[in-house]
Design a protein around this motif. Sequence first.
Motif, PDB file in Angstrom:
ATOM      1  N   ILE A   1     -13.453  61.861  18.084  1.00 52.05           N
ATOM      2  CA  ILE A   1     -12.775  63.052  17.576  1.00 52.05           C
ATOM      3  C   ILE A   1     -12.735  63.999  18.761  1.00 52.05           C
ATOM      4  N   ARG A   2     -11.522  64.310  19.232  1.00 52.59           N
ATOM      5  CA  ARG A   2     -11.403  65.100  20.448  1.00 52.59           C
ATOM      6  C   ARG A   2     -10.176  65.991  20.412  1.00 52.59           C
ATOM      7  N   LEU A   3      -9.989  66.760  21.480  1.00 50.88           N
ATOM      8  CA  LEU A   3      -8.870  67.678  21.599  1.00 50.88           C
ATOM      9  C   LEU A   3      -7.713  67.008  22.339  1.00 50.88           C
TER      10      LEU A   3
ATOM     11  N   GLY B   1      -6.906  68.871  12.783  1.00 49.93           N
ATOM     12  CA  GLY B   1      -6.905  70.328  12.815  1.00 49.93           C
ATOM     13  C   GLY B   1      -6.333  70.855  14.107  1.00 49.93           C
ATOM     14  N   THR B   2      -6.538  72.158  14.325  1.00 56.13           N
ATOM     15  CA  THR B   2      -6.020  72.807  15.520  1.00 56.13           C
ATOM     16  C   THR B   2      -7.066  73.745  16.102  1.00 56.13           C
ATOM     17  N   TYR B   3      -6.902  74.049  17.397  1.00 55.42           N
ATOM     18  CA  TYR B   3      -7.756  74.993  18.111  1.00 55.42           C
ATOM     19  C   TYR B   3      -6.867  75.804  19.036  1.00 55.42           C
ATOM     20  N   ASN B   4      -6.914  77.136  18.875  1.00 52.57           N
ATOM     21  CA  ASN B   4      -6.116  78.032  19.720  1.00 52.57           C
ATOM     22  C   ASN B   4      -7.072  78.938  20.491  1.00 52.57           C
TER      23      ASN B   4
ATOM     24  N   PHE C   1      -2.855  75.144  23.719  1.00 47.93           N
ATOM     25  CA  PHE C   1      -2.996  74.994  22.273  1.00 47.93           C
ATOM     26  C   PHE C   1      -3.450  73.551  22.066  1.00 47.93           C
ATOM     27  N   TYR C   2      -4.480  73.352  21.284  1.00 51.56           N
ATOM     28  CA  TYR C   2      -5.042  72.021  21.134  1.00 51.56           C
ATOM     29  C   TYR C   2      -4.965  71.537  19.700  1.00 51.56           C
TER      30      TYR C   2
END
Length: 116
Positions: free
Chosen positions: A5-7, A38-41, A17-18
């Motif tokens: 599980i990674r970006l 999901g997302t990571y900003n 933006f990941y």
Amino acid sequence: MAMKIRLARGGSKKRPFYSIVATDSRMPRDGRFIEKLGTYNPLLAKDSEDRVKMNMERVQYWLSQGAQPTDRIARFLEAAGVRAKATRANMQKAEPGDKAKKRAEEKAKKAEAAAE
């Protein structure tokens, strides 16, 4: 098949933006993935709720299937309370070397002697 599980990076130059994805560990960072979780900003404030969004049910499923989270994802999971906080090796990279420590000690001794 080793699962991670990674970006996966998206966004334009200097505007990262990941996506948080479940993928085979042999695939490239932005390459093929199995499922988007999901997302990571990182540009949003640290206390913003929209900074990290994850579908926790699917993350739990992939963890139960043996997927290994990367360091950054593990920190997100710790913050969400899903995973126990892990102890990390503090490498102390900013600590000066032996010669610099000796020079600082000598300088302190000289300053102390001059003060007397």
